[in-house]
Design an enzyme around this catalytic site. Structure first.
Site, PDB file in Angstrom:
ATOM      1  N   ASP A  31      30.280  34.271  45.081  1.00 29.48           N
ATOM      2  CA  ASP A  31      30.288  34.966  43.939  1.00 29.48           C
ATOM      3  C   ASP A  31      28.800  34.856  43.353  1.00 29.48           C
ATOM      4  OD1 ASP A  31      33.175  35.272  44.297  1.00 29.48           O
ATOM      5  OD2 ASP A  31      33.450  33.597  43.242  1.00 29.48           O
ATOM      6  N   GLU A 238      38.270  43.361  41.367  1.00 24.89           N
ATOM      7  CA  GLU A 238      37.603  42.165  40.592  1.00 24.89           C
ATOM      8  C   GLU A 238      35.781  42.490  40.813  1.00 24.89           C
ATOM      9  OE1 GLU A 238      39.423  38.776  42.534  1.00 24.89           O
ATOM     10  OE2 GLU A 238      38.352  39.140  44.374  1.00 24.89           O
TER      11      GLU A 238
END
Ligand code: FUB
Length: 342
Positions: A31, A238
């Site tokens: 991420d 997301e």
């Protein structure tokens, strides 16, 4: 590309053709939110660990407990791990699952933002502050008022205003909200209904609060209609990110269960954003997540895959590659296992 449809041989074949290598190999990172501060590149990743929880659609196997900041003196320099920047035990309101973070700089301070589940099992977003881009970060006692779901990303516009984008469905809990209100009975829309959009809010001057009610963002198809929930190769899942290119706002995100990083273009930070295409094809592992940042006149895509762990979904590694645009400002799609760009 879910773990169960890829066997080890396929994974090995893809790794042989990977276009970039993990930035660090002594731990798992994911991420990546990349920023340039003081001419250096700082990467704010999740720190993946094996928490011993089996894979499920709720993402419980992502049991991360702390964050480390990576830094690079230049784009071809080795990435340095600057040690623990924040631990869940130091955050009074947080219980577990320190997922995708981000950071921003303002007036001499660095603001780190992260999602975590509170003691009631609900994701919220917290801020932690430091004088240094690498931390350690001192967390605020409470989460951002009115914050929810996951994957916060700061965006500083050219007028100096800061925005925060956030949200994620399934384990990210966004389907439990409508108009910023949580209800246990709320569910995902039906396949033929508009998909849930990501959320954006302008920040207060001190970057500690939302200065307005968070807004849902709409991503539109070529006819100007909102993307549908059933359109899972294009709809938001997301991993929101915002960058500006040639005066336009580029909103990019992950499509989750179809494993793409896609984007839309708009005229202002709130959208709507017109869907334009794919930035990154599926990587080894279930999740895909990215950030985009400019350094010394070139653009870079930071992303992750599960190549180092040979396909273990929750053990990922941060990588980067140059990102390019065509003459119309459209982003060339990147295939992570073939250096040829389409
Ligand atoms: O790292 C945990 C979650 O996986 C992130 O919050 C999502 O974006 C996905 O990458």
């Amino acid at each position: 590309m879910p773990e169960d449809i890829m066997n080890k041989l396929e994974i090995e074949k893809l790794i042989k053709n990977e276009i970039s290598k993990p930035l660090v190999t002594h731990m798992y990172t994911a991420d990546p939110s990349a920023h340039v501060f003081n001419d250096k590149i700082y990467i704010y990743p999740s720190h993946d660990i094996d928490a011993g929880i089996v894979f499920n659609d709720n993402g419980d196997h992502f049991g991360m407990e702390d964050y480390h900041v990576l830094s690079m003196d230049d784009i071809d320099s080795e990435a340095v791990d600057n040690g623990v920047a924040l631990h869940v035990d130091d955050v009074p309101w947080a219980d577990k699952q320190m997922w995708a973070p981000d950071a921003a700089y303002k007036d001499g301070k660095y603001y780190f933002v992260f999602p975590a589940k509170n003691k009631a099992g609900i994701f919220q977003l917290g801020i932690a502050i430091s004088d240094s881009p690498t931390g350690p970060f001192i967390p605020e006692a409470k989460p951002i008022r009115g914050s929810y779901s996951i994957d916060p990303a700061f965006f500083e516009d050219e007028d100096g205003r800061y925005y925060m984008y956030f949200g994620g469905i399934w384990g990210g809990q966004l389907q439990k909200y409508r108009n910023n209100i949580y209800r246990e009975t709320y569910q995902l829309p039906k396949p033929n209904e508009p998909a849930l959009g990501p959320i954006v809010a302008k920040m207060t001057d001190d970057l500690l609060e939302f200065s307005e009610e968070p807004h849902e963002i709409f991503i539109l198809d070529e006819k100007g209609n909102r993307l549908l929930e059933g359109d899972n190769e294009r709809r938001f899942f997301e991993g929101a990110w915002m960058h500006k290119y040639d005066g336009k706002y580029y909103f990019s995100y992950s499509t989750g269960d179809s494993h793409y990083v896609c984007y839309g273009i708009g005229d202002n930070p709130y959208g709507p954003f017109h869907y334009k295409g794919r930035i990154l094809n599926p990587v080894i592992g279930w999740t895909t997540h990215h950030s985009i940042c400019q350094y010394k006149g070139k653009w870079y895509l930071f992303y992750h895959d599960s190549s180092l762990s040979k396909g273990v979904t929750h053990l990922r590694s941060v990588k980067f590659v140059e990102l390019t645009y065509d003459d119309e400002g459209l982003i060339h799609t990147i295939d992570p296992y073939c250096s040829e760009k389409k």
